[in-house]
Design a protein around this motif. Structure first.
Motif, PDB file in Angstrom:
ATOM      1  N   ARG A 140      49.667  44.323  37.267  1.00  0.00           N
ATOM      2  CA  ARG A 140      49.387  43.419  38.383  1.00  0.00           C
ATOM      3  C   ARG A 140      48.836  42.083  37.918  1.00  0.00           C
ATOM      4  O   ARG A 140      48.646  41.161  38.728  1.00  0.00           O
ATOM      5  N   GLU A 141      48.647  41.913  36.632  1.00  0.00           N
ATOM      6  CA  GLU A 141      48.175  40.640  36.101  1.00  0.00           C
ATOM      7  C   GLU A 141      49.244  39.928  35.290  1.00  0.00           C
ATOM      8  O   GLU A 141      48.999  38.844  34.760  1.00  0.00           O
ATOM      9  N   THR A 187      53.648  38.818  40.409  1.00  0.00           N
ATOM     10  CA  THR A 187      53.698  40.056  39.622  1.00  0.00           C
ATOM     11  C   THR A 187      54.553  41.039  40.416  1.00  0.00           C
ATOM     12  O   THR A 187      54.632  40.966  41.644  1.00  0.00           O
ATOM     13  N   SER A 247      42.339  41.633  39.722  1.00  0.00           N
ATOM     14  CA  SER A 247      43.569  40.854  39.546  1.00  0.00           C
ATOM     15  C   SER A 247      43.880  39.948  40.730  1.00  0.00           C
ATOM     16  O   SER A 247      44.579  38.945  40.576  1.00  0.00           O
ATOM     17  N   ASN A 248      43.385  40.260  41.918  1.00  0.00           N
ATOM     18  CA  ASN A 248      43.830  39.545  43.121  1.00  0.00           C
ATOM     19  C   ASN A 248      42.720  38.804  43.861  1.00  0.00           C
ATOM     20  O   ASN A 248      42.983  38.240  44.926  1.00  0.00           O
TER      21      ASN A 248
END
Length: 498
Positions: free
Chosen positions: A281-282, A147, A319-320
């Motif tokens: 971020r996804e 991303t 997301s991470n």
């Protein structure tokens, strides 16, 4: 005097040897005459003392250290004469070996260009691919594209890497000239410097170009510059309208620049794209390339990326979580063609082995007819190793001749092979004849010669001398008749009646 000098001056050395032997013989003869011997007796004893002149010459030639090379050239000349005397055998053997070598050489040329040749960038061994890896796996595996926010964080937190982002796109150029849809690539600043590619004209993107508020800019390919702007040097600084946005042309990429995944006419700064997914971020889709800085290692880079992954997993768990970043050596993208190429090389290799087996059978059949010749050579003093070396030299001459024919056929058949390849062959522009291919073809020729020449050589060395000399010998027989005195003188002086 070096062995090479002795080899190149062989005729001069032979003349000197002949002169020296004659001098010794004359000197010894003169000494014997001075002792009271007659000239005839003195010459006879001198020859007995010095030995046979040819045997002495052979001993002197062996002392030079070039005898093996002289024998090789002699055997090679004999092999060429033999091939000229047997045109049918030579034609069949050369065509068989030439076709097998040509097929193998063509496939190696393709494999060398597609799989073995490094990427056409400066110091490709220091280029790496950056990926996102997850603890879980999907149908496509656990490797993800970046991303854009994750890429920016890794770029700021990895001091051992110079990183650049690539994002695929496309759009329409509406001015100048008629509207045209073209392939485009959004990149971050420093990509061309990272790859070691100097621009043909102008400059590449600067860090200040890679921002949303920066003036819109573009870099175009040399082919697009020639097609759209008639190769006008004043195109630098001109404006083109891409996807409705006027952009200033700041650079021209050289025609030699290619990417494995396609050719692009326009490059734009990825940081100028307002697309919402580039802030998400996804949303994955960014390709990350990097170059190791001086004295940096890939292990050091992976340690820095792993630390960044742990930090982002804590900062953005939604997301991470379970996500990290990994650097791997950058290799050409050849898709699924790798296994197909190796399978084809194995197939043509089997064809070459069959060709070698057929030629070995022909040579063995030919060796049967040469048994008496080889036995006669052995009777005259040739050792087993010398006979085997002669047979191997003849096979080497045949193998090299077939290899040269195979190289010529491969050079003629390479382009048609690429044209008729089903679908698109990755990195086909890298497939070409070079020094590696020629060395491979010569190695294949020599290996083939040893392979099909080994059986005749072993057969020649393991001969039964007496049996071979007796074989095919002719027996002269005739009716016996007693000689009786002539009953009367002949009527003609030229004929007798007995």
């Amino acid at each position: 005097m070096t062995w090479l000098h002795r080899l190149l001056n062989r005729k001069k050395l032979e003349a000197q040897l002949e002169k020296e032997l004659r001098h010794h013989l004359d000197q010894h003869t003169a000494d014997l005459i001075a002792q009271g011997h007659t000239p005839e007796e003195a010459r006879r004893q001198s020859r007995q003392t010095l030995g046979g002149p040819e045997q002495v010459k052979e001993s002197c030639r062996d002392a030079r250290g070039t005898r093996w090379l002289e024998d090789f050239f002699q055997d090679a000349r004999y092999a060429l004469r033999t091939l000229r005397q047997k045109p049918g055998f030579a034609t069949v053997a050369l065509l068989t070996l030439g076709l097998g070598t040509a097929a193998t050489t063509v496939m190696f040329t393709v494999i060398d260009g597609v799989l073995f040749k490094p990427l056409p960038y400066a110091h490709p061994e220091r280029l790496v691919n950056i990926w996102e890896h997850t603890d879980w796996s999907t149908a496509s595996g656990n490797t993800w594209a970046f991303t854009y926010p994750n890429f920016l964080d890794c770029q700021a937190a990895a001091p051992s890497l110079d990183m650049a982002a690539l994002f695929f796109g496309g759009g329409t150029v509406s001015a100048p000239g008629p509207a045209e849809y073209i392939q485009s690539l959004e990149i971050s600043d420093g990509l061309f410097a990272l790859l070691g590619v100097p621009l043909f004209h102008g400059r590449e993107f600067l860090p200040e170009d890679n921002r949303l508020a920066a003036p819109p800019t573009a870099v175009i390919s040399q082919s697009y510059w020639s097609r759209r702007f008639d190769a006008d040097p004043a195109a630098i600084g001109m404006t083109l309208t891409f996807n409705g946005l006027p952009r200033t042309i700041v650079g021209i990429v050289p025609a030699s620049f290619h990417l494995d995944f396609g050719d692009f006419d326009i490059f734009t700064p990825v940081g100028q794209d307002p697309l919402p997914l580039l802030k998400n971020r996804e949303a994955h889709g960014i390709l990350g390339w990097a170059r190791l800085r001086p004295r940096a290692t890939i292990a050091q880079a992976n340690a820095e990326l792993a630390a960044t992954g742990r930090q982002l997993a804590e900062q953005f768990p939604q997301s991470n979580k379970g996500r990290t970043f990994v650097a791997e050596p950058l290799h050409p993208d050849v898709g699924d063609v790798r296994s197909t190429l190796w399978l084809l090389l194995a197939a043509v290799g089997a064809v070459l082995l069959i060709a070698c087996a057929n030629i070995a059978s022909l040579l063995l059949a030919r060796a049967v007819s040469r048994e008496r010749e080889l036995a006669m050579r052995a009777a005259l003093g040739a050792g087993r190793a010398r006979l085997a070396r002669q047979c191997l030299t003849e096979s080497a001459v045949l193998g090299l001749a077939g290899g040269l024919l195979g190289i010529a056929l491969a050079a003629l058949g390479l382009r048609p092979f690429l044209v008729f390849w089903p679908g698109s062959l990755p990195r086909s522009e890298e497939v070409r004849f070079d020094g590696h291919v020629l060395l491979f073809a010569l190695a294949v020729s020599i290996a083939s010669a040893l392979l099909f020449g080994l059986a005749p050589a072993l057969r020649a060395a393991a001969r039964d001398l007496e049996k071979s000399l007796r074989a095919n010998s002719r027996t002269v027989a005739g009716a016996s008749r007693l000689l009786t005195p002539c009953s009367s003188p002949p009527k003609s002086p030229s004929r007798w009646s007995c």
